[in-house]
Design a protein around this motif. Structure first.
Motif, short mmCIF file in Angstrom:
data_model
loop_
_atom_site.label_atom_id
_atom_site.label_comp_id
_atom_site.label_asym_id
_atom_site.label_seq_id
_atom_site.Cartn_x
_atom_site.Cartn_y
_atom_site.Cartn_z
N SER A 103 -0.49 -12.02 -7.86
CA SER A 103 -1.63 -11.71 -6.86
C SER A 103 -0.61 -10.93 -5.93
O SER A 103 -0.57 -11.61 -4.81
N PRO A 104 -0.01 -9.86 -5.94
CA PRO A 104 0.75 -9.27 -4.81
C PRO A 104 0.53 -9.23 -3.68
O PRO A 104 -0.55 -8.39 -3.46
N THR A 105 0.98 -9.89 -2.65
CA THR A 105 0.56 -9.91 -1.34
C THR A 105 0.65 -8.52 -0.46
O THR A 105 -0.05 -7.80 0.30
N VAL A 106 1.92 -7.99 -1.10
CA VAL A 106 2.31 -6.76 -0.52
C VAL A 106 1.09 -5.53 -0.62
O VAL A 106 1.02 -4.63 0.09
N VAL A 107 0.37 -5.67 -1.92
CA VAL A 107 -0.61 -4.67 -2.08
C VAL A 107 -1.72 -4.90 -0.82
O VAL A 107 -2.39 -3.95 -0.49
N LYS A 108 -2.16 -6.15 -0.95
CA LYS A 108 -3.47 -6.56 0.13
C LYS A 108 -2.79 -6.06 1.50
O LYS A 108 -3.65 -5.54 2.55
N GLU A 109 -1.63 -6.44 1.91
CA GLU A 109 -1.09 -5.94 3.15
C GLU A 109 -1.05 -4.17 3.28
O GLU A 109 -1.39 -3.90 4.49
N ALA A 110 -0.91 -3.72 2.23
CA ALA A 110 -0.64 -2.18 2.15
C ALA A 110 -2.12 -1.84 2.65
O ALA A 110 -2.32 -0.71 3.29
N MET A 111 -3.22 -2.53 1.62
CA MET A 111 -4.57 -2.13 2.02
C MET A 111 -4.77 -2.09 3.53
O MET A 111 -5.87 -1.28 4.05
N ALA A 112 -4.57 -3.20 4.11
CA ALA A 112 -5.09 -3.46 5.43
C ALA A 112 -4.45 -2.86 6.42
O ALA A 112 -5.06 -2.48 7.39
N CYS A 113 -3.23 -1.81 5.91
CA CYS A 113 -2.68 -1.09 6.86
C CYS A 113 -3.17 0.50 6.64
O CYS A 113 -2.66 1.44 6.92
N GLU A 114 -4.13 0.50 5.49
CA GLU A 114 -4.65 1.85 4.84
C GLU A 114 -3.55 2.66 4.32
O GLU A 114 -3.65 3.91 4.28
N LEU A 115 -2.50 1.82 3.68
CA LEU A 115 -1.39 2.54 2.99
C LEU A 115 -1.88 2.96 1.41
O LEU A 115 -2.15 1.81 0.97
N PRO A 116 -2.01 4.10 1.06
CA PRO A 116 -2.28 4.40 -0.27
C PRO A 116 -1.01 3.47 -1.34
O PRO A 116 -0.27 3.23 -1.07
N VAL A 117 -1.94 3.23 -2.49
CA VAL A 117 -1.03 2.22 -3.40
C VAL A 117 -0.84 2.89 -4.79
O VAL A 117 -1.91 3.38 -5.47
N VAL A 157 -10.68 1.28 -4.00
CA VAL A 157 -9.81 1.87 -2.77
C VAL A 157 -9.25 3.22 -3.17
O VAL A 157 -8.90 3.27 -4.35
N SER A 158 -9.37 4.19 -2.24
CA SER A 158 -9.02 5.56 -2.44
C SER A 158 -8.28 6.06 -1.29
O SER A 158 -8.62 5.75 -0.12
N PRO A 159 -7.20 6.85 -1.55
CA PRO A 159 -6.69 7.13 -2.66
C PRO A 159 -5.77 5.96 -3.37
O PRO A 159 -5.02 5.32 -2.35
N SER A 160 -5.91 5.52 -4.44
CA SER A 160 -4.95 4.58 -5.26
C SER A 160 -4.72 5.14 -6.65
O SER A 160 -5.61 5.68 -7.27
N LEU A 216 2.40 9.83 -7.68
CA LEU A 216 3.15 9.92 -6.43
C LEU A 216 2.96 11.39 -5.94
O LEU A 216 2.66 11.39 -4.55
N VAL A 217 3.27 12.30 -6.59
CA VAL A 217 3.01 13.66 -6.10
C VAL A 217 1.72 13.81 -5.82
O VAL A 217 1.38 14.45 -4.64
N ASP A 218 0.73 13.40 -6.43
CA ASP A 218 -0.43 13.62 -6.28
C ASP A 218 -1.07 13.20 -5.00
O ASP A 218 -1.62 13.73 -3.99
N VAL A 219 -0.81 11.84 -4.82
CA VAL A 219 -1.01 11.04 -3.45
C VAL A 219 -0.46 11.53 -2.35
O VAL A 219 -0.78 11.53 -1.21
N LEU A 220 0.86 11.85 -2.48
CA LEU A 220 1.78 12.29 -1.41
C LEU A 220 1.06 13.66 -0.62
O LEU A 220 1.38 13.90 0.54
N CYS A 221 0.86 14.62 -1.74
CA CYS A 221 0.43 15.69 -1.37
C CYS A 221 -0.93 15.53 -0.65
O CYS A 221 -1.28 16.68 -0.04
#
Length: 312
Positions: A214-228, A243-246, A260-265
Motif C-alpha cells: 500500500s504505497p505511502t507515497v500515493v497517499k502523501e501525494a493525495m494529501a498534497c493534491e498532487l495528481p497520480v 480522485v481526479s485527475p488520476s 502523463l501528457v494528458d494530466v500534465l496538459c
C-alpha cells in the motif's frame, strides 16, 4: 510507533543490527531476550515479515503481532529468486505463530498461505500536519525551480530496482514528443522534511513499481493534491477511487506516456486531499490500538482458562 507512544502506550523500539548473519542474529537473540525480560511487554510487534518476524516469533513467548508490508510477502526483483523465496517462507512461518496479523492491503492478506490467525487491514497513515497542499509556485520559489517547466515526482528510495526507473524514464522520453520541457524528479536519500515541499512543487506523481503493498507515497501525494499516474499495483486502484485527475495504466511506455501528457496538459491539482483525510496517521493509530487491545484481551482470556484448568 511515535504516534502510539504519544497516545499513552509505553513503547520500546528494538532494531536488529543484521538480518543475514547467523552469528550476529544469535548475539541479537540474547540481547532481545534480555530487553524483553527487562521491559516485560504485553505485546511484541514485528513491523516486517521475513527474518524480522521469524526472529521475533522464535525468541519470545509474548503475544506477537506481525505487520506485513509488501516485499516481505510479494515476490521482488530486488534480490535473487532463492533469497526472495526464503524471505517469503520465513514470513509465512511467522504468520502461523502470530496472535494477530496486520496487512497493508487486501492483496497482501490474500497471499497468506494459512490464514489461521485474526487479521486486519491497516496501511501506513499520512501525517497530515506535514503533507498538505500549498501553492505550486510558492513551493518552486523555495526550491529555486523553474515555474514553467513540468516536473514529475518519482519515488526511488527503498528498493530501486523494483521501482522500474527505466520504464519511467522511457515514458518521460515519450512525453517529450509532446512536451519538451519536462523533468523526472527521481527522489532518493532526501531529507524527509523536504518531501512535502517537493511534492507540492511537482505536477504529478508517477508510480511504475513491479510490486507494492500500500504505497505511502500515493497517499502523501493525495494529501498534497498532487495528481497520480500509476500502474495497477498493490491497492493503488482503491486508494485513487474518486480522485481526479488520476490514472491507472498498463505497465507500457506508450500508455504511461499518454497518461502523463494528458494530466500534465490539464495543469490542475487533484481532489485527493479530501480523501486523504480518512488515511491519516491518527486513524491508523486508533486502529492499531484496537488490535493491541484485542490481542491483550485474548491473551488474558487464555491465561485465565489455563489457570482454571490447572486448579481443576
Amino acid at each position: 510507533m511515535a504516534a502510539i507512544a504519544q497516545s499513552g502506550v509505553e513503547v520500546r523500539i528494538f532494531f536488529l543490527s543484521s538480518r543475514t548473519s547467523l552469528r550476529t542474529l544469535a548475539r541479537e537473540s540474547r540481547r532481545f531476550r534480555s530487553a524483553v525480560r527487562e521491559f516485560e511487554p504485553d505485546i511484541v510487534h514485528a513491523h516486517y515479515g521475513t527474518v524480522t518476524a521469524l526472529f521475533a516469533a522464535a525468541t519470545t513467548t509474548c503475544p506477537l503481532v506481525v505487520s506485513f508490508r509488501g516485499s516481505d510477502i510479494n515476490p521482488t526483483s530486488d534480490t535473487s529468486y532463492i533469497r526472495s523465496l526464503f524471505a517469503r517462507l520465513f514470513s509465512q512461518i511467522a504468520a502461523v505463530r502470530a496472535q494477530h496479523i496486520i496487512c497493508v492491503s487486501e492483496e497482501i492478506r490474500s497471499r497468506i498461505w494459512l490464514p489461521v490467525r485474526p487479521s486486519s487491514i491497516i496501511f501506513d497513515g499520512v501525517n497530515l500536519s506535514s503533507f498538505y497542499p500549498i501553492s505550486r509556485d510558492e513551493a518552486r520559489s523555495k526550491l529555486g525551480w523553474s515555474k514553467t517547466k513540468k516536473f514529475i515526482f518519482f519515488n526511488l528510495s527503498g528498493r530501486p530496482s523494483g521501482k522500474r526507473l527505466s520504464l519511467a524514464e522511457s515514458a518521460v522520453d515519450y512525453v517529450r514528443r509532446e512536451i519538451s520541457d519536462v523533468e523526472l524528479v527521481a527522489v532518493s536519500k532526501v531529507d524527509p522534511e523536504r518531501i512535502p515541499l517537493i511534492m507540492n512543487a511537482c505536477d504529478c506523481l508517477l508510480l511504475t513499481s513491479d510490486w507494492e503493498g500500500s504505497p505511502t507515497v500515493v497517499k502523501e501525494a493525495m494529501a498534497c493534491e498532487l495528481p497520480v499516474i500509476s500502474v495497477d499495483v498493490g491497492d493503488v486502484r482503491m486508494l485513487l477511487d474518486g480522485v481526479s485527475p488520476s490514472r491507472i495504466v498498463p505497465a507500457e511506455v506508450a500508455a504511461i506516456g499518454s497518461a502523463l501528457v494528458d494530466v500534465l496538459c490539464m495543469e490542475v491539482r487533484s481532489n485527493g486531499a479530501e480523501r486523504a483525510k480518512i488515511m491519516s496517521e491518527a486513524t491508523t493509530t486508533s486502529r492499531l490500538l484496537g488490535v493491541y487491545q484485542l490481542v491483550m484481551s485474548q491473551a488474558n482470556h487464555h491465561y485465565e482458562a489455563q489457570t482454571q484448568r490447572q486448579e481443576a
